[in-house]
Design a protein around this motif. Sequence first.
Motif, mmCIF file in Angstrom:
data_model
loop_
_atom_site.group_PDB
_atom_site.id
_atom_site.type_symbol
_atom_site.label_atom_id
_atom_site.label_comp_id
_atom_site.label_asym_id
_atom_site.label_seq_id
_atom_site.Cartn_x
_atom_site.Cartn_y
_atom_site.Cartn_z
ATOM 1 N N UNK A 197 -7.817 -6.708 -13.929
ATOM 2 C CA UNK A 197 -6.988 -6.144 -12.771
ATOM 3 C C UNK A 197 -5.511 -6.923 -12.723
ATOM 4 N N UNK A 198 -5.650 -8.410 -12.894
ATOM 5 C CA UNK A 198 -4.490 -9.032 -13.088
ATOM 6 C C UNK A 198 -3.518 -8.604 -14.110
ATOM 7 N N UNK A 199 -3.736 -8.452 -15.470
ATOM 8 C CA UNK A 199 -3.211 -7.879 -16.582
ATOM 9 C C UNK A 199 -2.401 -6.767 -16.182
ATOM 10 N N UNK A 200 -3.163 -5.725 -15.278
ATOM 11 C CA UNK A 200 -2.645 -4.402 -14.926
ATOM 12 C C UNK A 200 -1.499 -4.349 -13.957
ATOM 13 N N UNK A 201 -1.755 -5.494 -12.943
ATOM 14 C CA UNK A 201 -1.046 -5.312 -11.815
ATOM 15 C C UNK A 201 0.520 -5.919 -11.717
ATOM 16 N N UNK A 202 1.219 -5.607 -10.893
ATOM 17 C CA UNK A 202 2.407 -6.161 -10.413
ATOM 18 C C UNK A 202 1.974 -7.453 -9.230
ATOM 19 N N UNK A 203 2.257 -8.417 -9.368
ATOM 20 C CA UNK A 203 1.705 -9.799 -8.820
ATOM 21 C C UNK A 203 2.656 -10.376 -7.556
ATOM 22 N N UNK A 245 8.227 -2.848 -5.922
ATOM 23 C CA UNK A 245 7.092 -2.470 -5.436
ATOM 24 C C UNK A 245 6.632 -1.127 -6.332
ATOM 25 N N UNK A 246 6.186 -1.314 -7.657
ATOM 26 C CA UNK A 246 6.062 -0.303 -8.695
ATOM 27 C C UNK A 246 4.940 0.564 -8.013
ATOM 28 N N UNK A 247 5.057 1.906 -8.399
ATOM 29 C CA UNK A 247 4.048 2.843 -8.115
ATOM 30 C C UNK A 247 3.131 3.519 -9.352
ATOM 31 N N UNK A 248 3.405 2.878 -10.336
ATOM 32 C CA UNK A 248 2.705 3.075 -11.489
ATOM 33 C C UNK A 248 1.716 2.161 -11.862
ATOM 34 N N UNK A 249 1.402 1.050 -10.849
ATOM 35 C CA UNK A 249 0.035 0.402 -11.473
ATOM 36 C C UNK A 249 -0.222 -0.446 -10.132
ATOM 37 N N UNK A 251 -11.343 -0.253 -12.964
ATOM 38 C CA UNK A 251 -11.893 0.872 -11.994
ATOM 39 C C UNK A 251 -10.756 1.248 -10.987
ATOM 40 N N UNK A 252 -10.035 0.189 -10.786
ATOM 41 C CA UNK A 252 -9.056 0.185 -9.621
ATOM 42 C C UNK A 252 -7.713 1.104 -9.964
ATOM 43 N N UNK A 253 -7.780 2.127 -9.188
ATOM 44 C CA UNK A 253 -6.601 3.131 -9.571
ATOM 45 C C UNK A 253 -5.378 2.645 -9.263
ATOM 46 N N UNK A 254 -4.438 3.245 -10.057
ATOM 47 C CA UNK A 254 -2.907 2.666 -10.476
ATOM 48 C C UNK A 254 -2.092 2.551 -9.026
ATOM 49 N N UNK A 293 0.813 -1.299 0.073
ATOM 50 C CA UNK A 293 0.016 -0.015 -0.035
ATOM 51 C C UNK A 293 0.786 1.313 0.102
ATOM 52 N N UNK A 294 0.332 2.250 -0.595
ATOM 53 C CA UNK A 294 0.996 3.610 -0.549
ATOM 54 C C UNK A 294 1.038 4.059 0.994
ATOM 55 N N UNK A 295 1.905 4.866 1.290
ATOM 56 C CA UNK A 295 2.003 5.426 2.660
ATOM 57 C C UNK A 295 0.780 6.103 3.259
ATOM 58 N N UNK A 296 0.076 6.709 2.326
ATOM 59 C CA UNK A 296 -0.989 7.678 2.623
ATOM 60 C C UNK A 296 -2.309 6.751 2.699
#
Length: 346
Positions: free
Chosen positions: A270-276, A315-319, A246-249, A161-164
């Motif tokens: 979602x799976x295709x967009x995400x780091x797994x 842990x990429x931040x762009x997806x 719909x899930x934000x990056x 998760x992002x820090x915020x």
Amino acid sequence: MSGDRRTAPEPPGVAVEPLRPATPGSDPAAAPAPADSPAAGPAAGPAVLPAGAVGLTPEEAARAIEGVLLDGLDPETVPARSAIPVPAGELLMMPAASTAYVGVKIAGVAPANPAVGLPRITGSYLLLDGPTLQPVALLDGIALTSLRTPAVTAVALDRLAVPEAEHLVLFGSGPQAYGHLDALLAVRRLTRVTVVARSAEPAEALVRYARGLGLAAAVGTPAAVAGADLVVCCTTARTPLFDGALVPDHAAVAAVGSHEVDAREVDEVLVGRSALYVEARAAALREAGDLLMAGVTGADPLWNLAELVRGEAPVPADRPRFFKSVGMAWQDLAVAAEVHRRGVGR
């Protein structure tokens, strides 16, 4: 782990009962049952004697999971779950071992139980001393699962998760939903939760529980994922719960509801967009329908939980970051051993 520990209702305890030889006359209060009693058993065998419930907080359970991974446990080497079809559903056997302890969970999955007011998941956990293989405790398998599964998710999402991150969208309203809310509050400063569930009354009950923890809470629809920082799916769904587009990056998503190749809670979008991320690549490629039905193979980059905990996984931040859990025996052993150690020390 980051975040604060909120004041919450007492977490569900895991009943732990020491196993001792059933020696006639050694304990009048626990005398053997008459020979014709249904409770009668071999006089020389171990008897389960009552003991108090030993509580383990969600944070303590998460630290037990982290601890075994930081100590070098390789999830890829853990024995596979055995699944045996039975008339009422499925019988699962999950063994694991360390130097100090050995354990096995025997769980039943009875799909018809909820219709008659009984839990869908049943079971017990037998914990043995590692060096001697003597039984030392029998734990409530449902309580153990309700504690360890959210702990695993919390360990993963605390890093993904992002820090915020503040807004949790929670799919489901059963024991795992409550457990996940408690576990995530132990590692993150959440301020808001949206509950998405099939039945209105259980969803409202979970909302009231979340409000009692100081959160802004409401029942929502699957479209709520568009505004989520965290999404957790803990349902019995066999088809995707929401549109993965719909899930934000910036969001982190976890799905824990199934270990079957033909069941999934998230879609291929979602799976295709995400780091797994998974507990173990071998287990995920055997059992994780969320990934397998989306076409994931051994050629795809899958990071396991040990690599994530040890800081070896990117842990990429762009997806989105997606964590798929199927449940593994080493997790039960880690938490059961911690329950036993704390109980013995009291």
